[in-house]
Design a protein around this motif. Structure first.
Motif, PDB file in Angstrom:
ATOM      1  N   ARG A 182       0.775  -1.278  -0.080  1.00 39.69           N
ATOM      2  CA  ARG A 182       0.129  -0.015  -0.117  1.00 39.69           C
ATOM      3  C   ARG A 182       0.791   1.172  -0.145  1.00 39.69           C
ATOM      4  O   ARG A 182       0.414   2.504  -0.489  1.00 39.69           O
ATOM      5  CB  ARG A 182      -0.883  -0.193   1.035  1.00 39.69           C
ATOM      6  N   SER A 183       2.049   1.089   0.537  1.00 38.02           N
ATOM      7  CA  SER A 183       2.881   2.629   0.679  1.00 38.02           C
ATOM      8  C   SER A 183       3.561   2.777  -0.647  1.00 38.02           C
ATOM      9  O   SER A 183       4.271   3.857  -0.646  1.00 38.02           O
ATOM     10  CB  SER A 183       3.996   2.144   1.911  1.00 38.02           C
ATOM     11  N   ARG A 184       3.677   1.695  -1.648  1.00 36.17           N
ATOM     12  CA  ARG A 184       4.353   2.103  -3.008  1.00 36.17           C
ATOM     13  C   ARG A 184       3.454   3.057  -3.918  1.00 36.17           C
ATOM     14  O   ARG A 184       2.243   3.123  -3.871  1.00 36.17           O
ATOM     15  CB  ARG A 184       4.539   1.000  -3.651  1.00 36.17           C
ATOM     16  N   SER A 185       4.248   4.008  -4.293  1.00 35.99           N
ATOM     17  CA  SER A 185       3.801   4.938  -5.205  1.00 35.99           C
ATOM     18  C   SER A 185       3.202   4.300  -6.399  1.00 35.99           C
ATOM     19  O   SER A 185       3.839   3.299  -7.016  1.00 35.99           O
ATOM     20  CB  SER A 185       4.878   5.981  -5.640  1.00 35.99           C
ATOM     21  N   GLY A 186       2.004   4.677  -6.788  1.00 38.19           N
ATOM     22  CA  GLY A 186       1.315   4.052  -8.148  1.00 38.19           C
ATOM     23  C   GLY A 186       0.129   2.980  -7.862  1.00 38.19           C
ATOM     24  O   GLY A 186      -0.402   2.582  -8.577  1.00 38.19           O
ATOM     25  N   VAL A 187       0.230   2.663  -6.193  1.00 38.61           N
ATOM     26  CA  VAL A 187      -0.725   1.950  -6.021  1.00 38.61           C
ATOM     27  C   VAL A 187      -2.104   2.760  -5.146  1.00 38.61           C
ATOM     28  O   VAL A 187      -1.883   3.317  -4.320  1.00 38.61           O
ATOM     29  CB  VAL A 187      -0.225   0.880  -4.818  1.00 38.61           C
ATOM     30  N   ALA A 188      -3.136   2.393  -5.908  1.00 38.61           N
ATOM     31  CA  ALA A 188      -4.459   3.153  -5.239  1.00 38.61           C
ATOM     32  C   ALA A 188      -4.799   2.567  -4.113  1.00 38.61           C
ATOM     33  O   ALA A 188      -5.272   3.383  -3.306  1.00 38.61           O
ATOM     34  CB  ALA A 188      -5.260   3.130  -6.519  1.00 38.61           C
ATOM     35  N   TRP A 189      -4.869   1.345  -4.099  1.00 37.93           N
ATOM     36  CA  TRP A 189      -5.363   0.558  -2.973  1.00 37.93           C
ATOM     37  C   TRP A 189      -4.993  -1.075  -3.207  1.00 37.93           C
ATOM     38  O   TRP A 189      -4.689  -1.312  -4.163  1.00 37.93           O
ATOM     39  CB  TRP A 189      -6.961   0.671  -2.716  1.00 37.93           C
ATOM     40  N   ALA A 190      -5.167  -1.677  -1.851  1.00 38.69           N
ATOM     41  CA  ALA A 190      -4.724  -2.989  -1.887  1.00 38.69           C
ATOM     42  C   ALA A 190      -5.311  -3.895  -0.706  1.00 38.69           C
ATOM     43  O   ALA A 190      -5.428  -3.234   0.262  1.00 38.69           O
ATOM     44  CB  ALA A 190      -2.924  -3.168  -1.733  1.00 38.69           C
ATOM     45  N   VAL A 191      -5.812  -4.999  -0.930  1.00 38.59           N
ATOM     46  CA  VAL A 191      -6.455  -5.664   0.070  1.00 38.59           C
ATOM     47  C   VAL A 191      -5.829  -7.232   0.010  1.00 38.59           C
ATOM     48  O   VAL A 191      -5.393  -7.513  -1.069  1.00 38.59           O
ATOM     49  CB  VAL A 191      -7.941  -5.808  -0.153  1.00 38.59           C
ATOM     50  N   PRO A 192      -5.977  -8.097   1.135  1.00 44.01           N
ATOM     51  CA  PRO A 192      -5.394  -9.286   1.024  1.00 44.01           C
ATOM     52  C   PRO A 192      -6.719 -10.224   0.694  1.00 44.01           C
ATOM     53  O   PRO A 192      -7.550 -10.001   0.464  1.00 44.01           O
ATOM     54  CB  PRO A 192      -5.205  -9.687   2.691  1.00 44.01           C
ATOM     55  N   LEU A 193      -6.167 -11.292   0.040  1.00 46.81           N
ATOM     56  CA  LEU A 193      -6.899 -12.240  -0.307  1.00 46.81           C
ATOM     57  C   LEU A 193      -6.379 -13.685  -0.066  1.00 46.81           C
ATOM     58  O   LEU A 193      -5.180 -13.945  -0.198  1.00 46.81           O
ATOM     59  CB  LEU A 193      -7.086 -12.429  -1.840  1.00 46.81           C
ATOM     60  N   LEU A 194      -7.226 -14.641   0.899  1.00 43.97           N
ATOM     61  CA  LEU A 194      -6.615 -15.778   1.540  1.00 43.97           C
ATOM     62  C   LEU A 194      -7.434 -17.002   0.695  1.00 43.97           C
ATOM     63  O   LEU A 194      -8.536 -16.992   0.546  1.00 43.97           O
ATOM     64  CB  LEU A 194      -7.047 -15.872   3.018  1.00 43.97           C
ATOM     65  N   LYS A 195      -6.463 -17.658   0.046  1.00 45.68           N
ATOM     66  CA  LYS A 195      -6.944 -18.909  -0.570  1.00 45.68           C
ATOM     67  C   LYS A 195      -6.409 -20.160   0.495  1.00 45.68           C
ATOM     68  O   LYS A 195      -5.275 -20.247   0.701  1.00 45.68           O
ATOM     69  CB  LYS A 195      -6.263 -19.094  -1.877  1.00 45.68           C
ATOM     70  N   ILE A 196      -7.210 -21.227   0.665  1.00 39.55           N
ATOM     71  CA  ILE A 196      -7.336 -22.554   1.340  1.00 39.55           C
ATOM     72  C   ILE A 196      -7.846 -23.580   0.393  1.00 39.55           C
ATOM     73  O   ILE A 196      -8.925 -23.511   0.088  1.00 39.55           O
ATOM     74  CB  ILE A 196      -7.741 -22.279   2.737  1.00 39.55           C
ATOM     75  N   ASP A 197      -7.078 -24.510   0.625  1.00 43.48           N
ATOM     76  CA  ASP A 197      -7.633 -26.013  -0.061  1.00 43.48           C
ATOM     77  C   ASP A 197      -7.793 -26.967   1.293  1.00 43.48           C
ATOM     78  O   ASP A 197      -6.731 -27.104   1.834  1.00 43.48           O
ATOM     79  CB  ASP A 197      -6.828 -26.525  -0.932  1.00 43.48           C
ATOM     80  N   THR A 198      -8.952 -27.475   1.540  1.00 47.25           N
ATOM     81  CA  THR A 198      -9.232 -28.101   2.553  1.00 47.25           C
ATOM     82  C   THR A 198     -10.257 -29.203   2.515  1.00 47.25           C
ATOM     83  O   THR A 198     -10.704 -29.131   1.148  1.00 47.25           O
ATOM     84  CB  THR A 198      -9.531 -27.216   3.926  1.00 47.25           C
ATOM     85  N   MET A 199     -10.744 -29.842   3.480  1.00 48.15           N
ATOM     86  CA  MET A 199     -11.708 -30.968   3.054  1.00 48.15           C
ATOM     87  C   MET A 199     -12.983 -30.254   3.904  1.00 48.15           C
ATOM     88  O   MET A 199     -13.021 -29.808   4.969  1.00 48.15           O
ATOM     89  CB  MET A 199     -11.429 -32.109   3.775  1.00 48.15           C
ATOM     90  N   ALA A 200     -14.245 -30.635   2.937  1.00 44.60           N
ATOM     91  CA  ALA A 200     -15.497 -30.187   3.498  1.00 44.60           C
ATOM     92  C   ALA A 200     -16.332 -31.484   3.830  1.00 44.60           C
ATOM     93  O   ALA A 200     -16.396 -32.336   2.798  1.00 44.60           O
ATOM     94  CB  ALA A 200     -16.265 -29.128   2.698  1.00 44.60           C
ATOM     95  N   ARG A 201     -17.400 -31.581   4.511  1.00 46.72           N
ATOM     96  CA  ARG A 201     -18.283 -32.313   4.806  1.00 46.72           C
ATOM     97  C   ARG A 201     -19.753 -31.885   4.642  1.00 46.72           C
ATOM     98  O   ARG A 201     -20.054 -30.952   5.612  1.00 46.72           O
ATOM     99  CB  ARG A 201     -18.044 -33.157   6.135  1.00 46.72           C
ATOM    100  N   SER A 202     -20.403 -32.307   3.860  1.00 44.33           N
ATOM    101  CA  SER A 202     -21.759 -31.838   3.940  1.00 44.33           C
ATOM    102  C   SER A 202     -22.718 -32.405   4.872  1.00 44.33           C
ATOM    103  O   SER A 202     -22.283 -33.681   5.695  1.00 44.33           O
ATOM    104  CB  SER A 202     -22.430 -32.350   2.482  1.00 44.33           C
ATOM    105  N   ASP A 203     -24.026 -31.813   4.923  1.00 42.69           N
ATOM    106  CA  ASP A 203     -24.677 -32.242   6.246  1.00 42.69           C
ATOM    107  C   ASP A 203     -25.145 -33.750   5.980  1.00 42.69           C
ATOM    108  O   ASP A 203     -25.508 -34.470   7.006  1.00 42.69           O
ATOM    109  CB  ASP A 203     -26.102 -31.389   6.367  1.00 42.69           C
TER     110      ASP A 203
END
Length: 378
Positions: free
Chosen positions: A81-102
């Motif tokens: 965010r502090s770099r010149s030329g960057v208007a805005w920046a946000v994080p994006l978290l990606k996770i690969d995991t196991m899910a169980r349905s009901d």
């Protein structure tokens, strides 16, 4: 004379049908494989292209594609965010995991935790529900293919519950996320929710996504970010191109190109050979036309017209068959990314037509140069 040429073709129905079937099979094989290959290329960058409002991507240097990404270090967000030329920046978290349905079904899923304030990182459209519904902790949205995998054969309705590790999540809606290359269900949730599921990593972001200030030199901004953080920075198109190069290096696309080449060569060879037999068997009739004063150019035009007639019908049948099969496949949520692009349909027909017409032209010239006296010797 064109009508005579088409009459000659229609009277020999066996060879005419064989040539049309050869073109149809060749066009279908090439277009089917090209459609799958084009869809695979689109899936390689599907989740990158879905983030339409963030043209800037920052990631670890080891990252080669979206599916194989290493989390960035904590504190990276502020440095970007502090770099010149960057208007805005946000994080994006990606996770690969196991899910169980009901119902107890276990499935590998990809969880994408977006910034809960800006909601940047979500697909541009929701099929069911609203983006704001995933802001509360413990809620998320699923893509159409993911719903079909988690709840096979069940009608679509919300809310639904799934479990990831020891956390219970409520599915509040369905996104229009593009079909992923991995085929895993795509779950979008707030980063607060995703952090509760990220028990294997202590880091809080996989990517930093953002935008450039108006008029900024994108290449210079990316170089500035790389120099300051040691991370890879590029625009969305550059990240997508890097992902395609990575998957190309794995060798899978080469298998499709081989099948496409086989279809092209097989269809051309069968069509040209059958057409050559047809022309030889009708040499006498063509010689009679020469005796009657038909010019060489008109003889060549007659043979070319016959070839174009076969090509046009075969290409129409082959393209129609491919369109039917791809449409049937795309009706399945998991295969919704498979389509037949118009340029693929036109390109395959043009490639087959160019090679076939070249072969037919060579045969037509031989017929035009034959001695008209052959009719008196037969």
């Amino acid at each position: 004379m064109i009508r005579i040429a088409l009459t000659m073709l229609r009277t020999d129905r066996a060879k005419c049908t064989a040539m049309i079937l050869a073109v149809t099979f060749s066009v279908f094989l090439m277009q089917n494989q090209c459609a799958i290959l084009a869809s695979l290329y689109r899936m390689m960058t599907a989740q990158i292209d879905d983030v339409t409002d963030a043209p800037l991507w920052v990631m670890e240097p080891d990252t080669r594609c979206f599916e194989q990404a290493k989390p960035v270090k904590d504190g990276t967000l502020e440095r970007v965010r502090s770099r010149s030329g960057v208007a805005w920046a946000v994080p994006l978290l990606k996770i690969d995991t196991m899910a169980r349905s009901d119902s107890g079904l276990l499935c590998t899923v990809t969880v994408m935790g977006v910034d809960e304030a800006s909601m940047v990182g979500l697909p541009s459209r929701f099929r069911i529900g609203q983006p704001e519904a995933i802001r509360p902790a413990g809620t998320c949205a699923v893509d159409p293919g993911g719903y079909a995998q988690l709840f096979p054969g069940e009608p679509v309705h919300f809310p639904r519950r799934i479990r990831i590790l020891d956390e219970s999540l409520v599915l509040t809606g369905m996104t229009e996320a593009s079909a992923p290359f991995t085929g895993f269900p795509i779950l979008h949730c707030s980063r607060v929710t995703a952090l509760r599921l990220n028990k294997a990593e202590n880091r809080t972001a996989t990517f930093i996504i953002g935008d450039f200030t108006p008029g900024a030199n994108r290449a210079a901004v990316c170089e500035s970010i790389t120099a300051a953080t040691g991370l890879s920075a590029m625009d969305r198109a550059g990240f997508g191109e890097m992902a395609r190069r990575f998957y190309n290096s794995q060798g899978v696309p080469r298998l499709f190109w081989i099948t496409i080449a086989i279809g092209l060569l097989t269809g051309t060879a069968i069509t040209a050979q059958t057409f050559s037999m047809f022309v030889r068997e009708h040499t006498t009739q063509l010689a009679v036309c020469r005796v009657m004063g038909v010019t060489k150019a008109r003889i060549i035009a007659m043979v070319l017209c016959q070839g174009l007639f076969v090509l046009s019908i075969g290409c129409a049948f082959g393209t129609g068959l491919t369109a039917i099969t791809t449409h049937a496949a795309a009706s399945e949520p998991f295969l919704r990314g498979i389509v037949l692009p118009p340029q693929v349909a036109a390109g395959t027909c043009a490639a087959l037509a160019a090679i076939t017409i070249t072969a037919v032209t060579i045969m037509a010239r031989r017929v035009a140069l034959m001695d008209p006296a052959i009719v008196f010797r037969s």
